[in-house]
Design an enzyme around this catalytic site. Structure first.
Site, PDB file in Angstrom:
ATOM      1  N   HIS A  10       0.389  -1.317   0.112  1.00  0.00           N
ATOM      2  CA  HIS A  10       0.047   0.178  -0.065  1.00  0.00           C
ATOM      3  C   HIS A  10       0.428   1.258  -0.107  1.00  0.00           C
ATOM      4  O   HIS A  10       1.998   1.137  -0.145  1.00  0.00           O
ATOM      5  CB  HIS A  10      -0.775  -0.082   0.781  1.00  0.00           C
ATOM      6  CG  HIS A  10      -1.497  -1.775   1.671  1.00  0.00           C
ATOM      7  ND1 HIS A  10      -2.500  -1.482   0.831  1.00  0.00           N
ATOM      8  CD2 HIS A  10      -1.490  -2.580   2.081  1.00  0.00           C
ATOM      9  CE1 HIS A  10      -3.051  -3.218   0.837  1.00  0.00           C
ATOM     10  NE2 HIS A  10      -2.733  -3.709   1.526  1.00  0.00           N
ATOM     11  N   HIS A  78       2.770  -7.163   4.364  1.00  0.00           N
ATOM     12  CA  HIS A  78       1.490  -6.791   4.552  1.00  0.00           C
ATOM     13  C   HIS A  78       1.094  -7.196   6.301  1.00  0.00           C
ATOM     14  O   HIS A  78       1.629  -7.766   7.092  1.00  0.00           O
ATOM     15  CB  HIS A  78       0.489  -7.359   3.704  1.00  0.00           C
ATOM     16  CG  HIS A  78       0.875  -6.338   1.993  1.00  0.00           C
ATOM     17  ND1 HIS A  78      -0.680  -6.152   1.374  1.00  0.00           N
ATOM     18  CD2 HIS A  78       1.595  -6.930   0.871  1.00  0.00           C
ATOM     19  CE1 HIS A  78       0.253  -5.473   0.149  1.00  0.00           C
ATOM     20  NE2 HIS A  78       1.635  -6.263   0.074  1.00  0.00           N
ATOM     21  N   GLU A 142       2.103 -12.172   5.735  1.00  0.00           N
ATOM     22  CA  GLU A 142       0.821 -10.829   6.439  1.00  0.00           C
ATOM     23  C   GLU A 142       1.340 -10.830   7.941  1.00  0.00           C
ATOM     24  O   GLU A 142       0.758 -11.943   9.193  1.00  0.00           O
ATOM     25  CB  GLU A 142      -0.191 -11.583   6.285  1.00  0.00           C
ATOM     26  CG  GLU A 142      -1.118 -11.287   5.185  1.00  0.00           C
ATOM     27  CD  GLU A 142      -1.428  -9.922   4.916  1.00  0.00           C
ATOM     28  OE1 GLU A 142      -1.297  -9.059   5.077  1.00  0.00           O
ATOM     29  OE2 GLU A 142      -2.066 -10.312   3.238  1.00  0.00           O
TER      30      GLU A 142
HETATM   31 ZN   LIG Z   1      -2.094  -5.348   2.671  1.00  0.00          ZN
END
Ligand SMILES: [Zn+2]
Length: 247
Positions: A10, A78, A142
């Site tokens: 992002h 992430h 993640e």
């Molecule tokens: Zn993400």
């Protein structure tokens, strides 16, 4: 040279997931910058990042940059969301779970779960752009759930971010057999007269002796293929020796 491409998820107009006062884009950038920092402690590695600030970068710009650069590895970082807890990692869904990419991922995944104090949700596969469109081995991590308080508390802890980032770097170092750079102030104590050579190669073969190095304390200038370059003047190249004391 091993080329590592680090992709903080992002950025810019895309905050990613949000929760507990955190934006995913900021957490991924913090971890990614630390991964880069820890990787620079290794020799023969060069690093590129999809972004180093809060910038909008499209998914295809990320993979195009890594592909054009000819990266050896694409690491995407992430933070999860959706009410769960724990850590999971992804490789592209169409890859074999026993192939090269899977093996690399397993090594890095295992380094991370050793220290991240999060539940291990498993080694997963997904049809994600950065994994599908990157031409080299790639992995996406993640690192906890931003909307779960316990996970988010960890993300607010600088020590935890460092630990998680270091584990990513340690995993990559394992995958690519990276060696730590010598520190300029690392010392070496020589206990007997030892031949010194012009190159690490010569020292290894015991050929083209340059000088006899006398017992005493030295600084380690450089290390290569098991040989070390020792010097009396910190930061200045000296002579190569075989630390195992071969004649
Ligand atoms: Zn993400």
């Amino acid at each position: 040279m091993v080329k590592i491409f680090i992709d903080p998820g992002h950025g810019g107009v895309d905050s990613g997931a949000t929760g507990n006062g955190l934006l995913e884009k900021n957490v991924t950038l913090q971890i990614a910058l630390l991964v880069r920092k820890y990787l620079t402690a290794y020799e023969h590695v060069t690093i590129k990042m999809s972004r180093t600030s809060d910038k909008t970068v499209t998914l295809s710009a990320r993979t195009n940059e890594a592909n054009n650069w000819g990266a050896d590895y694409f690491l995407s970082i992430h933070i999860n969301a959706g009410g769960g807890t724990g850590f999971e990692s992804y490789i592209y869904s169409r890859l074999s779970s026993s192939g090269e990419t899977a093996k690399c991922r397993n090594i890095i995944h295992n380094e991370i779960v050793k220290v991240n104090e999060l539940r291990d949700r498993g080694k997963k596969q997904g049809n994600l752009h950065v994994l599908r469109e990157s031409m080299m081995s790639s992995m996406l991590t993640e690192n906890g759930f931003i909307d779960t308080k316990a996970d988010a508390e960890k993300m607010k802890d600088k020590k935890w971010l460092e630990t998680v980032a270091k584990a990513h770097a340690d995993g990559l170092a394992k995958v690519f057999h990276l060696k730590k750079k010598a520190h300029k102030d690392d010392r070496y104590t020589m206990t007997k007269n030892t031949p010194g050579y012009y190159t690490a190669e010569d020292a290894k073969k015991g050929k083209n002796k340059k000088s006899t190095m006398l017992p005493g304390k030295y600084y380690i200038y450089k290390q290569a293929s098991g040989m070390i370059n020792i010097t009396k003047q910190k930061g200045v190249p000296g002579s190569w020796i075989d630390p195992k004391g071969r004649k």
